[in-house]
Design an enzyme around this catalytic site. Structure first.
Site, PDB file in Angstrom:
ATOM      1  N   GLY A 113       1.922   1.712  10.564  1.00 41.07           N
ATOM      2  CA  GLY A 113       2.904   2.912  10.677  1.00 41.07           C
ATOM      3  C   GLY A 113       3.388   3.201  12.260  1.00 41.07           C
ATOM      4  CG  HIS A 144      -5.886   1.682   4.732  1.00 40.74           C
ATOM      5  ND1 HIS A 144      -5.523   2.687   5.652  1.00 40.74           N
ATOM      6  CD2 HIS A 144      -5.052   0.770   4.560  1.00 40.74           C
ATOM      7  CE1 HIS A 144      -4.240   2.267   5.964  1.00 40.74           C
ATOM      8  NE2 HIS A 144      -3.773   1.193   5.393  1.00 40.74           N
ATOM      9  CB  SER A 163       4.609  -2.259  12.333  1.00 39.45           C
ATOM     10  OG  SER A 163       4.346  -0.960  12.468  1.00 39.45           O
ATOM     11  CG  ASN A 191      -1.703   1.239   1.367  1.00 36.98           C
ATOM     12  OD1 ASN A 191      -1.960   1.959   0.445  1.00 36.98           O
ATOM     13  ND2 ASN A 191      -2.192   1.666   2.564  1.00 36.98           N
ATOM     14  CD  GLU A 243      -2.963   5.221   6.682  1.00 33.45           C
ATOM     15  OE1 GLU A 243      -2.974   5.287   5.375  1.00 33.45           O
ATOM     16  OE2 GLU A 243      -2.008   4.676   7.290  1.00 33.45           O
ATOM     17  CD  GLU A 297      -3.727  -3.028   6.941  1.00 30.70           C
ATOM     18  OE1 GLU A 297      -2.717  -3.143   6.488  1.00 30.70           O
ATOM     19  OE2 GLU A 297      -4.408  -1.891   6.700  1.00 30.70           O
ATOM     20  CE  LYS A 339       0.420   3.382   4.946  1.00 30.04           C
ATOM     21  NZ  LYS A 339       0.083   3.368   6.150  1.00 30.04           N
TER      22      LYS A 339
HETATM   23  C1  PEP Z   1      -0.910  -0.077   5.573  1.00 32.67           C
HETATM   24  O1  PEP Z   1      -0.663   0.979   5.115  1.00 32.67           O
HETATM   25  O2  PEP Z   1      -1.929  -0.758   5.445  1.00 32.67           O
HETATM   26  C2  PEP Z   1      -0.039  -0.391   6.613  1.00 32.67           C
HETATM   27  C3  PEP Z   1      -0.073  -1.755   7.247  1.00 32.67           C
HETATM   28  O3  PEP Z   1       1.295   0.380   6.873  1.00 32.67           O
HETATM   29  P1  PEP Z   1       2.700  -0.009   7.776  1.00 32.67           P
HETATM   30  O4  PEP Z   1       3.055  -1.480   7.066  1.00 32.67           O
HETATM   31  O5  PEP Z   1       3.470   1.184   7.393  1.00 32.67           O
HETATM   32  O6  PEP Z   1       2.234  -0.177   9.128  1.00 32.67           O
END
Ligand code: PEP
Length: 250
Positions: free
Chosen positions: A173, A96, A211, A9, A98, A167, A11
């Site tokens: 993040g 997601h 992460s 992803n 975010e 997630e 972003k």
């Molecule tokens: C994501 O954006 O779905 C995500 C899991 O980000 P990160 O791997 O940076 O935690």
């Protein structure tokens, strides 16, 4: 056997030139393997560039990070499913964290998006996960069940096309991630609910995200029931991404 899915992803990173530069560094080292797929959730403006660059490369899919549920209209700033298809996308992220927590997207909207994505012939990857307060309050499974509720009423044949990404919001993040065992427990609960909803649960892919790094990727996909990874930060660096995609499988 289901292929493992490694989904990046990006972003709000990698416009068309950046995406091309990333793929110039990644693709020469990419070796397709029957047991895994690589998906790129690119920004909408980069989807066509990525799709063109991976044409003919097996095991690679291009996705979009968000869609509107209407096919067209006065929705400034939005991208419709038919537009995503035209750009070469074959998958779309829905819900997601975010989108939910920064932009206030609701379960109702996530449900409309899943239906629009399915109707447009794309694969929806529905993201679910609890906040830290919800986890500490012992509400992880309730939250995930509520979020998965948007799949209620979708025919089994369509549910077969749906992917889920678990997630935990506190892991995205932040550098903190669920242990492989913790994640696998939630995955098992998600799979049980997918079966209750009438889906072919064992055939459906449930990815973990939060992460993920080259150092923890293999242990996560080594857990039964973790069918792949959704990766933000570490998917932006071609070397890290290569290490994650090339890791071991269960
Ligand atoms: C994501 O954006 O779905 C995500 C899991 O980000 P990160 O791997 O940076 O935690």
């Amino acid at each position: 056997m289901k292929p493992l899915i490694f989904a990046g992803n990006w972003k709000m990173h990698l416009g068309p030139a950046g995406a091309r530069g990333f793929l110039d560094r990644f693709l020469p080292h990419y070796r397709p393997a029957g047991d895994r797929e690589v998906w790129f959730f690119a920004p909408a403006v980069s989807a066509a560039t990525v799709a063109a660059a991976v044409t003919g490369v097996s095991g690679v899919r291009v996705g979009i990070q968000n869609v509107h549920w209407e096919p067209k209209g006065a929705f400034t700033g939005e991208t419709s499913v038919p537009m995503a298809v035209e750009a070469g996308a074959t998958a779309a992220l829905v819900g997601h964290s975010e989108r939910r927590h920064v932009f206030g997207e609701t379960d109702r909207e996530a449900g409309l998006k899943v239906q629009a994505v399915l109707a447009g012939g794309l694969v929806p990857l529905l993201c679910v996960g609890e906040t830290l307060a919800e986890r500490e309050g012992g509400r992880t499974l309730d939250v995930v069940r509520r979020q998965l509720g948007v799949l209620r009423g979708i025919p089994a044949a369509d549910l077969a096309q749906v992917g889920i990404a678990y997630e935990p919001v506190w892991a995205i993040g932040t550098g903190r991630n669920a242990t492989p065992e913790d994640a696998a427990q939630v995955h098992a609960a998600i799979r049980a609910q997918l079966a209750e909803l009438g889906g072919p649960a064992d055939a459906m892919s449930i990815l973990y995200g939060g992460s993920v790094k080259p150092e923890n990727a293999a242990a996560l996909v080594g857990e039964a029931g973790i069918d792949g990874l959704l990766v933000g930060g570490a998917s932006l660096d071609p070397e890290s991404w290569r290490a994650i995609v090339g890791g071991a499988r269960n």
